[in-house]
Design an enzyme around this catalytic site. Structure first.
Site: not given
Length: 506
Positions: A93, A156, A185-186, A190, A224, A243, A248
């Site tokens: 926990d 994030k 931040d993915h 890239k 998207e 978001d 991004h």
């Protein structure tokens, strides 16, 4: 393999080990790094969560996740059998400070077994409200004292607004040094995003053109086809601006607009990104109306399937059916410095749009004088540099050239660098790159605290304006469109148009 890694025993402790992020991204990424010999010889992956599991239970779950989500396909028996013993699980926990002692004990056991100290990486793959709780409990348990060997990774959103971001940064700053904090931040992991810097700063032909003298405007679009889906509970308190654009898209803008760093070091690169954010023109309540638009998708059809609107999804999931949350946002930014003065940067993002794509388009100015009459132009188009991040990874320079034949007819052609056509090796997933950088202690692709705060400061006037002004026309675009008409008006009044994605037919 980097020789340094062989002598760096490492323990990954993943909070939220039974969650979706670990299943889809982290576990497959770590497994692929293992297959490609990027993990040290002595390492351990420790998952933790509220679910009561044994080590074998957890290993079985990760095995299924890797089979489903790894880019390398299903795990081969021999490779999995050598990887699995490195995986452990402790039910805990995270709100109970006493339970953190088990992590300390496990770290000591492993270090005793390995006969040398280990780097410890705490990955917080949990809801943001747990970030402060976990950080404070790690400190209370004495698990953060070694600044050279301890690192923390947070996803994030980093704060919900400027004030909460400052509070979180201040709390983390009391427990960790900045060099220990990895705000992930993915998008920055890239391959094509990383190649922007190589393309800009490793080629002499680009730098002379990379300024207001030759560039007319820049577009950054992340669209998207999917809707919000089962993220609606989180998304309704966030929206497209928070978001996507606050993190991004502004990160992509910083890479495009940054000044050349003195060297390719983390502090140099991150400092230049912060310079961009500080140079960006701030919004006033009046300018928000002219430079930022929002939208929300209604019902429609996508690829022959009828899909509900955002408000219908909200009602089904027990969220306000009259929600004012935007699922589309488009903003015009300016960078007020010598390089970019007067050049508009148009950023847009949205859900339930016609295609899924992430593309940066840099449009150059027209030639000062055309010697060719319009009758010779089959297609007349200004030069564009198109950096496609997904679904394909490519960099295209669109130029005018003579069409084959006896007559002089010009049309637009692409000079293409395509990853698939150039390299045989499969590109690593973004999380593989970023996790390896955490392992190496390289913060180049991670956000610094002041960078996060500058980005929030930039978008806060827009957020405040939208929160205080309920949109009367939501939903204002249908599924499978390119967004609301107001987004077209935003860019059309400057004499431009959004480039359809993808920008070419394959």
């Amino acid at each position: 393999m980097d020789s340094k890694l062989k002598s760096q025993p490492t323990i990954f402790i993943i909070f939220g080990g039974t969650g979706d992020l670990n299943a889809r991204k982290l576990a497959p990424a770590l497994y692929n790094l293992y297959l490609e010999h990027w993990l040290p010889e002595q390492f351990a992956i420790v998952g933790t969560g509220r679910t009561k599991l044994t080590d074998d239970d957890f290993r079985e779950r990760l095995h299924k996740d890797i089979d489903q989500f790894s880019r390398s396909g299903k795990a081969k028996a021999e490779q999995w059998d050598s990887f699995a013993p490195h995986v452990h699980y402790y039910p805990a926990d995270v709100q109970n400070a006493d339970t953190y002692q088990i992590f300390g004990e496990h770290i000591k056991e492993l270090e005793s077994e390995w006969q040398q100290p280990a780097n410890v990486i705490y990955y917080l793959a949990v809801a943001p409200n747990f970030f402060p709780i976990i950080a404070e409990n790690l400190a209370k348990a004495g698990l953060t004292a070694d600044a050279e060997r301890t690192r923390i990774v947070i996803e994030k959103p980093i704060g919900h607004d400027l004030e909460s971001a400052k509070e979180l940064n201040a709390l983390l700053g009391r427990i960790f040094q900045e060099k220990q904090i990895y705000r992930i931040d993915h998008y920055l992991g890239k391959e094509t995003v990383q190649n922007i810097m190589a393309f800009r700063f490793a080629n002499a032909i680009m730098e002379p053109l990379w300024n207001r003298n030759y560039i007319e405007h820049v577009q950054i679009s992340v669209t998207e086809q999917l809707g919000v889906g089962d993220r609606l509970g989180y998304y309704d308190g966030s929206g497209a601006l928070r978001d996507m654009i606050q993190n991004h898209l502004l990160q992509l803008l910083c890479i495009v607009a940054m000044e050349p760093p003195v060297s390719f070091t983390a502090e140099e690169v991150r400092a230049r990104k912060v310079d961009v954010l500080r140079a960006m023109r701030r919004f006033t309540p009046e300018s928000v109306r002219d430079m930022a638009v929002r939208g929300q998708y209604g019902p429609g059809w996508i690829e022959g399937q009828q899909v509900p609107g955002y408000r219908q999804e909200a009602e089904q999931q027990g969220v306000n059916p009259q929600s004012n949350t935007e699922t589309f946002a488009a903003v015009k930014f300016f960078v007020d410095n010598w390089r970019w003065q007067g050049v508009p940067f148009y950023l847009r993002t949205g859900k339930r749009l016609h295609r899924t794509a992430s593309v940066i388009t840099i449009q150059f100015k027209e030639v000062p004088h055309s010697i060719f009459p319009s009758s010779m132009m089959d297609t007349q188009r200004q030069n564009r540099l198109i950096i496609s991040i997904q679904p394909e990874m490519s960099i295209r320079l669109q130029v005018q050239a003579k069409r084959p034949g006896v007559d002089m007819v010009l049309n637009a052609v692409d000079m293409v660098f395509d990853y698939k056509g150039t390299y045989v090796a499969q590109a690593p997933e973004a999380y593989e790159t970023l996790l390896l950088d955490v392992l190496l202690g390289d913060q180049t692709l991670f956000m610094r605290g002041d960078q996060v705060e500058e980005a929030w400061d930039l978008v806060m006037p827009i957020l405040t304006s939208w929160q205080n002004r309920v949109s009367q026309n939501f939903p204002n675009y249908s599924a499978d469109s390119w967004g609301p008409e107001v987004a077209e008006a935003l860019i059309a009044k400057d004499g431009f148009h959004w480039f359809t994605l993808p920008l070419h037919d394959k």
